[in-house]
Scaffold this active site. Structure first.
Site, PDB file in Angstrom:
ATOM      1  N   ARG A 100       0.871  -1.316  -0.113  1.00  0.00           N
ATOM      2  CA  ARG A 100      -0.092  -0.003   0.040  1.00  0.00           C
ATOM      3  C   ARG A 100       0.826   1.294  -0.011  1.00  0.00           C
ATOM      4  O   ARG A 100       2.139   1.086   0.202  1.00  0.00           O
ATOM      5  CB  ARG A 100      -0.952   0.047   1.136  1.00  0.00           C
ATOM      6  CG  ARG A 100      -2.137  -0.901   0.973  1.00  0.00           C
ATOM      7  CD  ARG A 100      -2.679  -1.033   2.447  1.00  0.00           C
ATOM      8  NE  ARG A 100      -3.509  -0.001   2.912  1.00  0.00           N
ATOM      9  CZ  ARG A 100      -4.128   0.323   3.986  1.00  0.00           C
ATOM     10  NH1 ARG A 100      -3.946  -0.816   4.935  1.00  0.00           N
ATOM     11  NH2 ARG A 100      -4.722   1.447   4.344  1.00  0.00           N
ATOM     12  N   SER A 106       0.727   3.953   1.930  1.00  0.00           N
ATOM     13  CA  SER A 106       0.865   4.763   3.368  1.00  0.00           C
ATOM     14  C   SER A 106       2.170   4.804   3.937  1.00  0.00           C
ATOM     15  O   SER A 106       3.121   3.681   3.477  1.00  0.00           O
ATOM     16  CB  SER A 106      -0.238   4.054   4.411  1.00  0.00           C
ATOM     17  OG  SER A 106       0.572   2.867   4.742  1.00  0.00           O
ATOM     18  N   LYS A 139      -3.230  -8.836   9.030  1.00  0.00           N
ATOM     19  CA  LYS A 139      -4.716  -8.432   9.358  1.00  0.00           C
ATOM     20  C   LYS A 139      -5.636  -8.172   8.321  1.00  0.00           C
ATOM     21  O   LYS A 139      -6.759  -8.002   8.407  1.00  0.00           O
ATOM     22  CB  LYS A 139      -5.038  -7.695  10.861  1.00  0.00           C
ATOM     23  CG  LYS A 139      -4.400  -6.322  10.328  1.00  0.00           C
ATOM     24  CD  LYS A 139      -4.491  -5.544  11.813  1.00  0.00           C
ATOM     25  CE  LYS A 139      -4.178  -3.828  11.765  1.00  0.00           C
ATOM     26  NZ  LYS A 139      -5.230  -3.258  10.898  1.00  0.00           N
ATOM     27  N   ASP A 140      -5.068  -7.216   7.319  1.00  0.00           N
ATOM     28  CA  ASP A 140      -5.756  -6.685   6.204  1.00  0.00           C
ATOM     29  C   ASP A 140      -6.266  -7.929   5.141  1.00  0.00           C
ATOM     30  O   ASP A 140      -7.021  -7.767   4.289  1.00  0.00           O
ATOM     31  CB  ASP A 140      -5.177  -5.646   5.447  1.00  0.00           C
ATOM     32  CG  ASP A 140      -4.770  -4.492   6.380  1.00  0.00           C
ATOM     33  OD1 ASP A 140      -5.878  -4.294   7.203  1.00  0.00           O
ATOM     34  OD2 ASP A 140      -4.144  -3.752   6.012  1.00  0.00           O
ATOM     35  N   THR A 188     -12.681   4.988  16.660  1.00  0.00           N
ATOM     36  CA  THR A 188     -12.424   3.777  15.868  1.00  0.00           C
ATOM     37  C   THR A 188     -13.443   3.458  15.078  1.00  0.00           C
ATOM     38  O   THR A 188     -14.623   3.541  15.280  1.00  0.00           O
ATOM     39  CB  THR A 188     -12.140   2.489  16.693  1.00  0.00           C
ATOM     40  OG1 THR A 188     -11.756   1.462  16.128  1.00  0.00           O
ATOM     41  CG2 THR A 188     -13.398   2.119  17.947  1.00  0.00           C
ATOM     42  N   ARG A 228     -14.711  -4.946  15.930  1.00  0.00           N
ATOM     43  CA  ARG A 228     -14.306  -5.553  16.969  1.00  0.00           C
ATOM     44  C   ARG A 228     -13.759  -4.621  18.214  1.00  0.00           C
ATOM     45  O   ARG A 228     -14.127  -4.928  19.199  1.00  0.00           O
ATOM     46  CB  ARG A 228     -13.011  -6.264  16.347  1.00  0.00           C
ATOM     47  CG  ARG A 228     -12.085  -6.932  17.748  1.00  0.00           C
ATOM     48  CD  ARG A 228     -10.980  -7.841  17.225  1.00  0.00           C
ATOM     49  NE  ARG A 228     -10.023  -6.674  16.650  1.00  0.00           N
ATOM     50  CZ  ARG A 228      -9.258  -5.884  17.250  1.00  0.00           C
ATOM     51  NH1 ARG A 228      -9.131  -5.895  18.821  1.00  0.00           N
ATOM     52  NH2 ARG A 228      -8.385  -5.140  16.805  1.00  0.00           N
ATOM     53  N   ARG A 229     -13.153  -3.568  17.867  1.00  0.00           N
ATOM     54  CA  ARG A 229     -12.764  -2.678  18.724  1.00  0.00           C
ATOM     55  C   ARG A 229     -13.922  -2.032  19.543  1.00  0.00           C
ATOM     56  O   ARG A 229     -13.864  -1.751  20.704  1.00  0.00           O
ATOM     57  CB  ARG A 229     -11.786  -1.640  18.298  1.00  0.00           C
ATOM     58  CG  ARG A 229     -10.414  -2.105  17.912  1.00  0.00           C
ATOM     59  CD  ARG A 229      -9.569  -1.372  17.116  1.00  0.00           C
ATOM     60  NE  ARG A 229      -8.247  -1.712  16.917  1.00  0.00           N
ATOM     61  CZ  ARG A 229      -7.307  -1.387  15.867  1.00  0.00           C
ATOM     62  NH1 ARG A 229      -7.699  -0.535  15.016  1.00  0.00           N
ATOM     63  NH2 ARG A 229      -6.176  -1.950  15.718  1.00  0.00           N
ATOM     64  N   ARG A 235     -11.447   6.807  10.163  1.00  0.00           N
ATOM     65  CA  ARG A 235     -10.750   5.704   9.229  1.00  0.00           C
ATOM     66  C   ARG A 235      -9.393   6.784   8.799  1.00  0.00           C
ATOM     67  O   ARG A 235      -9.571   7.832   8.782  1.00  0.00           O
ATOM     68  CB  ARG A 235     -11.803   5.517   7.955  1.00  0.00           C
ATOM     69  CG  ARG A 235     -12.863   4.574   8.280  1.00  0.00           C
ATOM     70  CD  ARG A 235     -13.451   3.870   7.191  1.00  0.00           C
ATOM     71  NE  ARG A 235     -12.850   3.767   5.948  1.00  0.00           N
ATOM     72  CZ  ARG A 235     -13.261   3.772   4.735  1.00  0.00           C
ATOM     73  NH1 ARG A 235     -14.544   3.807   4.565  1.00  0.00           N
ATOM     74  NH2 ARG A 235     -12.513   3.754   3.399  1.00  0.00           N
ATOM     75  N   GLY A 236      -8.797   6.091   7.820  1.00  0.00           N
ATOM     76  CA  GLY A 236      -7.519   6.777   7.338  1.00  0.00           C
ATOM     77  C   GLY A 236      -5.839   6.013   7.854  1.00  0.00           C
ATOM     78  O   GLY A 236      -6.281   5.178   8.764  1.00  0.00           O
ATOM     79  N   ASN A 237      -5.267   6.710   7.529  1.00  0.00           N
ATOM     80  CA  ASN A 237      -3.938   6.189   8.077  1.00  0.00           C
ATOM     81  C   ASN A 237      -3.587   6.756   9.362  1.00  0.00           C
ATOM     82  O   ASN A 237      -4.295   7.255   9.915  1.00  0.00           O
ATOM     83  CB  ASN A 237      -2.828   6.608   7.157  1.00  0.00           C
ATOM     84  CG  ASN A 237      -2.761   6.170   5.611  1.00  0.00           C
ATOM     85  OD1 ASN A 237      -3.443   5.026   5.262  1.00  0.00           O
ATOM     86  ND2 ASN A 237      -2.515   7.057   4.759  1.00  0.00           N
ATOM     87  N   VAL A 238      -2.565   5.784  10.038  1.00  0.00           N
ATOM     88  CA  VAL A 238      -2.362   6.181  11.564  1.00  0.00           C
ATOM     89  C   VAL A 238      -2.225   7.426  11.825  1.00  0.00           C
ATOM     90  O   VAL A 238      -2.716   7.960  12.726  1.00  0.00           O
ATOM     91  CB  VAL A 238      -1.083   5.150  11.867  1.00  0.00           C
ATOM     92  CG1 VAL A 238      -0.567   5.330  13.358  1.00  0.00           C
ATOM     93  CG2 VAL A 238      -1.243   3.684  11.748  1.00  0.00           C
ATOM     94  N   ARG A 290      -5.408   9.734  11.823  1.00  0.00           N
ATOM     95  CA  ARG A 290      -6.417   9.018  12.796  1.00  0.00           C
ATOM     96  C   ARG A 290      -6.011   9.465  14.387  1.00  0.00           C
ATOM     97  O   ARG A 290      -6.676  10.091  15.054  1.00  0.00           O
ATOM     98  CB  ARG A 290      -6.629   7.729  12.846  1.00  0.00           C
ATOM     99  CG  ARG A 290      -7.506   6.882  11.786  1.00  0.00           C
ATOM    100  CD  ARG A 290      -7.727   5.579  11.954  1.00  0.00           C
ATOM    101  NE  ARG A 290      -6.561   4.649  11.441  1.00  0.00           N
ATOM    102  CZ  ARG A 290      -6.267   3.491  11.857  1.00  0.00           C
ATOM    103  NH1 ARG A 290      -7.007   2.778  12.425  1.00  0.00           N
ATOM    104  NH2 ARG A 290      -5.329   2.890  11.152  1.00  0.00           N
ATOM    105  N   CYS A 325     -13.397  -8.457   8.681  1.00  0.00           N
ATOM    106  CA  CYS A 325     -13.073  -7.044   9.330  1.00  0.00           C
ATOM    107  C   CYS A 325     -14.154  -6.368   9.717  1.00  0.00           C
ATOM    108  O   CYS A 325     -14.368  -5.366  10.612  1.00  0.00           O
ATOM    109  CB  CYS A 325     -12.099  -6.246   8.589  1.00  0.00           C
ATOM    110  SG  CYS A 325     -12.803  -5.695   6.952  1.00  0.00           S
TER     111      CYS A 325
END
Length: 314
Positions: free
Chosen positions: A9, A11, A84-85, A125, A129-130, A147-150, A153, A242
């Site tokens: 990706r 990012s 995980k993706d 979030t 799950r979270r 949502r979005g990159n780290v 967020r 997910c």
């Protein structure tokens, strides 16, 4: 001199993961050239639509389909994913290799501690799950979808007036953002997404890719491979993804056996089923299937079907 194209990706986290993975390979194989190519995924292009809609448009996973297509077409020779993706089934002609170790698997609360958050605190979030796990412990919290990159967020604590956000500790550590972690959430209550913290190394299975697979095998960790295979088998047997609240974490015990814990939650966190099993590390998929059967016998499918119906109707 062999040359290989490595996809990921676009990012900063994805680029950091590629650098992390290639570092030992470049040291061991100095005559081999690895060149990185960024591939923009559907989930990176569209950050407003519901994730199931983005996945449908992408023809699979919102965060892996375009990379897998590029790999299948021979446009890249390998892809470095966040494991995980990835869906639990690889497309025909592609396979996953053992990952090279694993970062911290836990989720991190950034902005404070769970016990220290005010009543009705706004926590960001977008992961079902979270959300479910947070509400199971603190039903008073107001969850804000993000949502979005780290880094973006994380910044939403300031820009959107949030009290905290939940992110994967692995991503924060890989980006050098450890200082942002307010609390690492306990695995007993917050088992992570299957494969969290591990890299998904995907290659083609054709004969032409055999030399590359041999090179990459030199950095694979067989213990971590067994752990993530157990987690992903658990998820696959539940027909999860997910969009539903499923958590799992496997770790290798001192005697070499594998311990797998799994959790299924309702979206509002009011119902949770948890169980754990231990089995031989040589049969991780069987362990994952056995744990899923345990939770299915206790009503997991009823919980997950309700979650899917709710997410699909959103």
């Amino acid at each position: 001199m062999a040359q290989y194209l490595v996809g990921s990706r676009a990012s900063n986290l994805a680029k950091a993961q590629v650098r992390e993975y290639l570092r030992p390979l470049r040291e061991r194989f100095p005559d081999t050239t690895f060149t990185h190519r960024a591939i923009l995924e559907g989930g990176d292009r569209d950050r407003k639509s519901p994730m199931p809609d983005v996945s449908a448009v992408s023809g699979g996973s919102a965060f892996s389909s375009r990379q897998e297509a590029a790999l299948s077409r021979g446009e890249v020779d390998m892809v470095v994913h966040s494991l995980k993706d990835l869906p639990t089934a690889s497309p025909e002609g592609l396979t996953l290799l053992p990952p090279p170790g694993r970062e911290d698997v836990r989720d991190a609360l950034c902005g404070g501690t769970l016990a220290g958050l005010r009543k009705g605190a706004r926590v960001g979030t977008g992961a079902p799950r979270r959300i479910a796990q947070l509400l199971a412990v603190r039903p008073d919290l107001h969850i804000v979808p993000i949502r979005g990159n780290v880094p973006p967020r994380l910044k939403k604590i300031e820009t959107e007036g949030l009290d905290a956000v939940v992110l994967a500790a692995a991503g924060l550590r890989r980006l050098g953002l450890d200082d942002a972690i307010g609390e690492l959430l306990p695995l007993e209550q917050f088992p992570p997404s299957p494969g969290q913290g591990a890299l998904g190394i995907q290659v083609r299975t054709d004969e032409a890719s055999a030399p590359l697979r041999a090179i990459l095998a030199t950095v694979g960790d067989t213990a971590v491979d067994a752990e993530v295979r157990a987690e992903r088998a658990f998820l696959a047997a539940l027909h999860g993804g997910c969009s539903v609240p499923v958590g799992a974490y496997a770790h290798t015990l001192a005697d070499g056996t594998l311990h797998l814990a799994g959790q299924v939650s309702s979206l509002d966190g009011s119902t949770q089923l948890s169980a754990a099993l231990t089995g031989p590390a040589t049969a991780p998929e069987a362990l994952g299937a056995a744990l899923s059967a345990t939770l299915i016998d206790r009503g997991a499918h009823t919980i997950l079907d309700a979650a899917r119906a709710t997410v699909g109707a959103a």
